[in-house]
Write an enzyme that holds these catalytic residues in place. Structure first.
Site, PDB file in Angstrom:
ATOM      1  N   LYS A 200       0.820  -1.207   0.000  1.00 25.00           N
ATOM      2  CA  LYS A 200       0.000   0.000   0.000  1.00 25.00           C
ATOM      3  C   LYS A 200       0.867   1.277   0.000  1.00 25.00           C
ATOM      4  O   LYS A 200       2.088   1.203   0.035  1.00 25.00           O
ATOM      5  CB  LYS A 200      -0.961  -0.049   1.201  1.00 25.00           C
ATOM      6  CG  LYS A 200      -1.965  -1.218   1.127  1.00 25.00           C
ATOM      7  CD  LYS A 200      -2.737  -1.234  -0.142  1.00 25.00           C
ATOM      8  CE  LYS A 200      -3.962  -2.107  -0.255  1.00 25.00           C
ATOM      9  NZ  LYS A 200      -4.055  -3.412   0.318  1.00 25.00           N
TER      10      LYS A 200
HETATM   11  C1  LIG Z   1      -5.289  -4.407   0.630  1.00 22.38           C
HETATM   12  C2  LIG Z   1      -6.773  -4.256   0.728  1.00 22.38           C
HETATM   13  C3  LIG Z   1      -7.483  -4.635   1.878  1.00 22.38           C
HETATM   14  C4  LIG Z   1      -6.870  -5.420   2.982  1.00 22.38           C
HETATM   15  O1  LIG Z   1      -5.802  -4.830   3.608  1.00 22.38           O
HETATM   16  P1  LIG Z   1      -4.959  -5.690   4.661  1.00 22.38           P
HETATM   17  O2  LIG Z   1      -4.261  -4.628   5.452  1.00 22.38           O
HETATM   18  O3  LIG Z   1      -4.029  -6.557   3.875  1.00 22.38           O
HETATM   19  O4  LIG Z   1      -5.910  -6.477   5.471  1.00 22.38           O
HETATM   20  C5  LIG Z   1      -8.834  -4.346   1.945  1.00 22.38           C
HETATM   21  N1  LIG Z   1      -9.468  -3.750   0.936  1.00 22.38           N
HETATM   22  C6  LIG Z   1      -8.838  -3.397  -0.199  1.00 22.38           C
HETATM   23  C7  LIG Z   1      -9.602  -2.708  -1.283  1.00 22.38           C
HETATM   24  C8  LIG Z   1      -7.463  -3.668  -0.346  1.00 22.38           C
HETATM   25  O5  LIG Z   1      -6.843  -3.360  -1.490  1.00 22.38           O
END
Ligand SMILES: *Cc1c(COP(=O)(O)O)cnc(C)c1O
Length: 402
Positions: A200
């Site tokens: 992210k």
């Molecule tokens: C990455 C992601 C998540 C989950 O994030 P985590 O921190 O890995 O649990 C949820 N929603 C979307 C749209 C994502 O891209």
């Protein structure tokens, strides 16, 4: 782009191939993050503790929101928000199939019914009209996802939610930092979930944050992320702590650790700089790809500023004879990593079985998915990398022109 006239396959491939593999994403970890992690390891306090508290304060300050609660993932954040709002069996949560599996799973954890609403025709964010069609007196939460970091129409969605007394909970895994009509994402809905996963915009390795201006909700989530124990239970092994604690409600093991928070403290310092870099790189992609036959360049979000977590283009099958999958393979042959965000929920066997849906149910989401391709984008990417990706893509499009 005139110099990239049609060439025979091999010659052309050699022409645009990168010497080294360019990944879709590469996290940036500086010396500050490394030093802070080492400091944490030497401190003797590894898990939820002072650095997590500091990180939360800094995160809330950066967004200008009253409360930030750090947890183990965005998936955990979504589950905790829904749980703390009392969502359970008999309730319905409306969301879009165009998301990562987490969003759907977090609703199912609560026992509530997942109600899927199709996306807009030209962008994979949830369509407010479709939400209205799905609305009923059992709707407790509307859960929009700001895909790629582009804000959904939150005013419209909030209006719809109010008609049945539902809460708006945002999946803002991509939307750090993003703005809706000048307001920061994370300060608008009843509660917002952010991701700090390695892929992210900023990262703690793994992690998530809940933001809200609701003090009671924040306190409930704070407790339930650590076994439902009374507030300062994490201090129980420290000099100022007490051995005594009470479990006052059902909780989960969803806390952040100080090792992760140590990374986050310095990633937060980079938030705005990373964002400016993403905006510049996207500008260059746009300049190089707009008008290229076969490529659909995403338009800027109509309601604010995107976090530009993803730069996802569409492949226009009416102009080129290759499909999205073929473009992925040919870019890979040029040493360029790409991905697809996302395979919608109604295409996955598990959700077809559990939600009783099929591929034909959400035509906009399926059509956008079928053409979508995410190109490399990360703050340490060079402008020359963007030019290389564009050159490769232009060559592929020209070779497959109908
Ligand atoms: C990455 C992601 C998540 C989950 O994030 P985590 O921190 O890995 O649990 C949820 N929603 C979307 C749209 C994502 O891209």
């Amino acid at each position: 782009m005139g110099e990239y006239k049609h060439q025979s396959g091999d010659e052309a491939a050699a022409d645009t191939r990168l010497a080294e593999f360019l990944p879709l994403h590469r996290p940036f970890i500086g010396e500050e993050e490394i030093a802070e992690v080492v400091d944490t390891l030497r401190s003797g306090w590894l898990t939820l503790g002072p650095k997590t508290a500091l990180f939360e304060e800094k995160f809330a300050g950066a967004l200008g929101v009253d409360h930030a609660v750090a947890v183990s993932s965005c998936t955990a954040a979504l589950h905790l928000i829904l749980d703390a709002l009392g969502v359970g069996p008999g309730d319905e949560v409306i969301t879009s199939p165009y998301t990562f599996t987490s969003t759907i799973a977090s609703i199912l954890y609560t026992g509530a019914k997942v109600v899927l609403a199709d996306t807009l025709a030209d962008y994979p964010n949830i369509d407010p009209h479709e939400i209205e069609r799905c609305l009923c007196e059992r709707t407790r939460v509307i859960l929009p996802i700001h895909i790629g970091g582009a804000p959904c129409d939150l005013d419209r969605i909030s209006e719809i939610a109010e008609t049945v007394g539902a809460a708006v909970v945002e999946d803002a895994a991509h939307a750090l930092p993003a703005w809706y009509k000048g307001r920061r994402i994370g300060t608008i809905g009843r509660a917002t979930a952010f991701s700090l996963y390695a892929g992210k915009n900023i990262t703690t390795g793994e992690g998530g944050v809940v933001t809200t201006s609701d003090a009671v909700l924040a306190e409930t989530i704070r407790k339930r992320r650590l076994h439902g124990m009374s507030r300062d239970a994490w201090r129980r092994y420290s000099a100022v702590g007490s051995w005594y604690y009470e479990v006052t409600e059902r909780g989960f093991k969803y806390n952040m650790t100080d090792i992760n928070a140590a990374i986050g403290l310095h990633q937060l310092d980079r938030l705005e700089g990373f964002h400016r870099r993403r905006v510049n790189l996207v500008g260059l992609y746009r300049e190089l790809l707009e008008g290229v036959a076969g490529v659909i360049v995403p338009s800027p979000p109509p309601y604010g500023d995107s976090a530009w977590h993803l730069f996802a283009i569409g492949i226009d099958g009416s102009v080129v004879s290759c499909d999205r999958g073929q473009v992925i393979e040919e870019l890979r042959a040029d040493n360029i990593g790409t991905s697809v965000h996302f395979i919608p929920a109604h295409h996955h066997p598990h959700y077809q079985a559990v939600l009783g849906c099929k591929e034909a149910d959400f035509p906009n989401a399926s059509r956008l998915y079928g053409a979508s391709l995410t190109l490399p984008l990360f703050p340490t990417m060079e402008e020359e990398d963007v030019r290389c990706v564009a050159r490769s893509l232009v060559r592929i499009m020209q070779e497959h022109r109908r």
